[in-house]
Design a protein around this motif. Structure first.
Motif, PDB file in Angstrom:
ATOM      1  N   ASP A  53     -91.808  20.270  37.985  1.00  0.00           N
ATOM      2  CA  ASP A  53     -90.430  20.309  37.489  1.00  0.00           C
ATOM      3  C   ASP A  53     -90.017  21.717  37.069  1.00  0.00           C
ATOM      4  O   ASP A  53     -88.913  22.171  37.385  1.00  0.00           O
ATOM      5  N   GLN A  98     -79.532  21.246  49.753  1.00  0.00           N
ATOM      6  CA  GLN A  98     -78.910  22.355  49.025  1.00  0.00           C
ATOM      7  C   GLN A  98     -79.237  23.673  49.712  1.00  0.00           C
ATOM      8  O   GLN A  98     -80.308  23.835  50.282  1.00  0.00           O
ATOM      9  N   ARG A 144     -91.334  14.839  44.547  1.00  0.00           N
ATOM     10  CA  ARG A 144     -91.805  15.000  43.175  1.00  0.00           C
ATOM     11  C   ARG A 144     -92.923  14.016  42.870  1.00  0.00           C
ATOM     12  O   ARG A 144     -92.804  12.857  43.204  1.00  0.00           O
ATOM     13  N   SER A 194     -87.242  19.418  51.514  1.00  0.00           N
ATOM     14  CA  SER A 194     -87.966  18.243  51.015  1.00  0.00           C
ATOM     15  C   SER A 194     -88.188  18.373  49.518  1.00  0.00           C
ATOM     16  O   SER A 194     -88.272  19.481  48.981  1.00  0.00           O
ATOM     17  N   ASN A 195     -88.256  17.212  48.866  1.00  0.00           N
ATOM     18  CA  ASN A 195     -88.544  17.154  47.437  1.00  0.00           C
ATOM     19  C   ASN A 195     -89.328  15.870  47.208  1.00  0.00           C
ATOM     20  O   ASN A 195     -88.747  14.789  47.126  1.00  0.00           O
ATOM     21  N   TYR A 200     -88.800  24.202  51.891  1.00  0.00           N
ATOM     22  CA  TYR A 200     -87.535  24.866  52.175  1.00  0.00           C
ATOM     23  C   TYR A 200     -87.661  25.674  53.460  1.00  0.00           C
ATOM     24  O   TYR A 200     -88.763  25.959  53.931  1.00  0.00           O
ATOM     25  N   GLU A 217     -78.200  22.623  39.631  1.00  0.00           N
ATOM     26  CA  GLU A 217     -79.639  22.876  39.505  1.00  0.00           C
ATOM     27  C   GLU A 217     -80.313  22.639  40.852  1.00  0.00           C
ATOM     28  O   GLU A 217     -80.006  21.682  41.557  1.00  0.00           O
ATOM     29  N   TRP A 218     -81.241  23.513  41.205  1.00  0.00           N
ATOM     30  CA  TRP A 218     -81.957  23.433  42.470  1.00  0.00           C
ATOM     31  C   TRP A 218     -82.856  22.202  42.465  1.00  0.00           C
ATOM     32  O   TRP A 218     -83.610  21.985  41.526  1.00  0.00           O
ATOM     33  N   GLY A 219     -82.766  21.383  43.528  1.00  0.00           N
ATOM     34  CA  GLY A 219     -83.644  20.231  43.590  1.00  0.00           C
ATOM     35  C   GLY A 219     -83.201  19.147  44.555  1.00  0.00           C
ATOM     36  O   GLY A 219     -83.974  18.243  44.849  1.00  0.00           O
ATOM     37  N   SER A 220     -81.972  19.229  45.072  1.00  0.00           N
ATOM     38  CA  SER A 220     -81.485  18.209  45.995  1.00  0.00           C
ATOM     39  C   SER A 220     -81.680  18.663  47.435  1.00  0.00           C
ATOM     40  O   SER A 220     -81.235  19.748  47.816  1.00  0.00           O
ATOM     41  N   VAL A 221     -82.342  17.818  48.221  1.00  0.00           N
ATOM     42  CA  VAL A 221     -82.560  18.135  49.633  1.00  0.00           C
ATOM     43  C   VAL A 221     -81.215  18.395  50.298  1.00  0.00           C
ATOM     44  O   VAL A 221     -80.255  17.666  50.085  1.00  0.00           O
TER      45      VAL A 221
END
Length: 156
Positions: A21, A57, A78, A75-76, A84, A51-55
């Protein structure tokens, strides 16, 4: 065109979820703040929405030498990994790098986390000749970045 894979790892005494995170959301200029030979630090990030974190973006990375790159989060997963793509390379790295697929992985290691940063690089035709030297510089750059990540995670 053949790719070149570059990778570096570092273990930190932080739980996997926390490491993931905090690394994903951390501002790039403080992680990549040091030059490594011909690879400059990141000066700024532009055109990032939220905020950076959404596929899907995207953002523009501005290097200290005036070069820019477009980063797209692909991809994310978590807390295991995020990936990226680097494209639209401009400035001094353009003759060497056509694109790169980056991936940060987070795996349990003892009581902490092993963080690995990997680039699968597509060099330009001219860049292929320079890849041994560029690869050595990138590994040093990655080691520095992972040192910064550890300091950030440990609050130094």
């Amino acid at each position: 065109m053949a790719t070149v894979t570059l990778s570096e790892s570092r273990a930190v005494p932080i739980p996997v979820e926390e490491a993931f995170d905090r690394v994903l959301a951390h501002p790039l200029p403080s992680v990549f703040r040091r030059r490594r030979l011909a690879i400059p630090p990141i000066r700024d990030v532009r055109h990032q929405d939220g905020e950076w974190g959404s596929v899907g973006q995207t953002r523009t990375i501005v290097l200290a030498d005036g070069g820019t790159m477009r980063e797209t989060l692909t991809s994310n997963d978590r807390p295991h990994a995020f990936g990226y793509t680097i494209s639209e390379v401009r400035g001094p790295m353009k003759p060497l790098v056509a694109s790169a697929d980056g991936r940060w992985t987070f795996e349990p290691a003892g009581t902490g986390t092993r963080i690995t940063w990997t680039w699968v690089l597509t060099p330009t035709a001219a860049g292929r000749v320079a890849m041994p030297a560029f690869g050595a510089m990138w590994r040093g750059y990655a080691r520095q970045a992972l040192e910064e990540v550890e300091a950030i995670l440990l609050g130094d």
